[in-house]
Design an enzyme around this catalytic site. Structure first.
Site, PDB file in Angstrom:
ATOM      1  N   CYS A 150       0.835  -1.206   0.000  1.00 41.82           N
ATOM      2  CA  CYS A 150       0.000   0.000   0.000  1.00 41.82           C
ATOM      3  C   CYS A 150       0.871   1.257   0.000  1.00 41.82           C
ATOM      4  O   CYS A 150       1.449   1.615   1.032  1.00 41.82           O
ATOM      5  CB  CYS A 150      -0.917  -0.012   1.219  1.00 41.82           C
ATOM      6  SG  CYS A 150      -1.880   1.496   1.370  1.00 41.82           S
ATOM      7  N   CYS A 153      -0.352   4.093   2.329  1.00 42.13           N
ATOM      8  CA  CYS A 153      -0.104   3.862   3.757  1.00 42.13           C
ATOM      9  C   CYS A 153       1.372   4.083   4.099  1.00 42.13           C
ATOM     10  O   CYS A 153       1.695   4.639   5.129  1.00 42.13           O
ATOM     11  CB  CYS A 153      -0.456   2.426   4.158  1.00 42.13           C
ATOM     12  SG  CYS A 153      -1.933   1.798   3.402  1.00 42.13           S
ATOM     13  N   ASP A 154       2.267   3.622   3.224  1.00 40.97           N
ATOM     14  CA  ASP A 154       3.681   3.536   3.615  1.00 40.97           C
ATOM     15  C   ASP A 154       4.614   4.466   2.846  1.00 40.97           C
ATOM     16  O   ASP A 154       5.797   4.563   3.192  1.00 40.97           O
ATOM     17  CB  ASP A 154       4.169   2.088   3.427  1.00 40.97           C
ATOM     18  CG  ASP A 154       3.397   1.130   4.323  1.00 40.97           C
ATOM     19  OD1 ASP A 154       2.968   1.563   5.405  1.00 40.97           O
ATOM     20  OD2 ASP A 154       3.209  -0.030   3.930  1.00 40.97           O
TER      21      ASP A 154
END
Ligand SMILES: Cc1cc2nc3c(=O)[nH]c(=O)nc-3n(C[C@H](O)[C@H](O)[C@H](O)COP(=O)(O)OP(=O)(O)OC[C@H]3O[C@@H](n4cnc5c(N)ncnc54)[C@H](O)[C@@H]3O)c2cc1C
Length: 323
Positions: A150, A153-154
């Site tokens: 993701c 997200c990261d």
């Protein structure tokens, strides 16, 4: 025993059944939330069991530019929140829990979560899909330490770092483009010599100075101790091996439908996608499926939402007629 009415059908169920829901929706992605809106507007008071990802996969992406009605794009999680708010306005209820077991052998259908058991006259399955893994040495050990599925997200953790992206479809390119906001370079590793992604995305990726490509190649191993340090590559045409230093590995190679729970009840294709007819009906009357759980082809927010709406319309008809 108390009498349960389903259209013209009547059925006796045990009295201790405190409440049988008209409709339970499994999953809160675009399909589930749209189904909730339509079922709520049909005054069915649907109960949505959300799973771990409210908003579904769409909530993992930074901006969605192709959902109609948002000419400037909309944040993925924001879109999910808007869907939820709209469904709640008409009476949809939300249970923030994960379904662990179902029993579709008889009506009312039984649905167990980690903490409760529910009964329903009809069910819409919209549990979506999960990202596929590379299944190579080092992947599991280094997940969360440089291996990610993701970008939204990261990505932030990879400011000014070198990363590789695996895949050649829309998700791989969308995420690669997003990751260039943070990373100093993004190397896309693709097992073929051309991409599957849409043309606009391809053009954007080819024109982005931070993105480069390694064609006809796969990752054989991800190496590192506390963090990803390098990947071992294999050229699938020549068999040649090489090492590429990198700080992160982002994997976008497709999805597997979240359908294990339903295997003993529902017809599925060889990849585990639920088979429905054109009215999104499964082989069990009263059980419908919508979105990526049954669609391995379109895989879009708008198409998943459309199928969710269709499932709720059909479930409403089913509840009215028992047919
Ligand atoms: C990174 C990324 C970027 C994307 N970008 C775009 C884009 O720009 N435009 C676009 O149109 N599409 C995009 N997509 C695709 C889009 O997000 C999906 O097609 C869409 O989310 C599918 O919707 P769905 O409701 O079928 O399933 P999902 O979104 O997968 O939702 C599944 C739901 O089921 C729940 N669930 C799963 N298991 C259980 C369980 N056991 N019990 C209860 N609930 C459960 C989950 O918590 C989740 O709420 C993107 C996808 C990704 C991964």
């Amino acid at each position: 025993m108390v009498e349960l009415k389903l259209g013209n059908l009547k059925k006796k169920v045990p009295k201790d059944v405190s409440k049988v829901e008209e409709i339970i929706i499994l999953g809160a992605g675009p399909a589930g939330l749209s189904a909730a809106l339509y079922a709520a507007r049909a005054e069915l008071s649907p109960l949505v069991i959300t799973g771990m990802e409210l908003g579904g996969q769409a909530s993992l992406t930074n901006t969605i530019e192709n959902y109609p009605g948002f000419p400037d794009g909309v944040g993925g999680s924001q879109l999910g929140e808007l869907f939820q708010k709209q469904a709640e306005r008409f009476g949809a209820k939300f249970e923030f829990d994960v379904v662990t077991e179902v029993d579709f052998n008889e009506v009312p259908f039984k649905i167990k979560t980690f903490s409760k058991e529910f009964l329903a006259k009809s069910v819409i399955i919209s549990t979506g899909a999960s990202p596929n893994l590379l299944n190579v040495k080092g992947e599991k050990e280094l997940t969360g330490k440089g291996v990610s599925y993701c970008g939204t997200c990261d990505g932030w953790f990879f400011k000014d770092k070198k990363i590789v992206v695996v895949g050649g479809g829309d998700s791989a390119l969308e995420e690669s483009l997003f990751l260039t906001r943070f990373a100093s370079s993004v190397t896309i590793i693709h097992r073929r010599d051309q991409l599957r992604a849409g043309k606009i995305l391809q053009t954007r990726a080819f024109n982005n100075p931070k993105i480069s490509f390694i064609w006809d190649s796969i990752i054989k191993e991800i190496q590192g101790d506390q963090a990803v340090k390098k990947v071992q590559l294999e050229n699938v045409k020549t068999g040649a091996h090489s090492i590429l230093e990198t700080d992160g590995v982002f994997v976008f190679i497709g999805h597997t439908p979240n359908t294990n729970l339903f295997k003993s009840f529902l017809d599925m294709d060889q990849n585990g996608f639920i088979i429905t007819n054109q009215y999104v009906k499964t082989n069990i009357p009263g059980v419908f499926a919508a979105g990526e759980v049954m669609d391995s082809h379109f895989k879009q927010v708008v198409t998943s939402a459309g199928m969710g709406a269709a499932a709720a319309i059909e479930a409403t008809k089913y509840l009215e007629s028992g047919d």
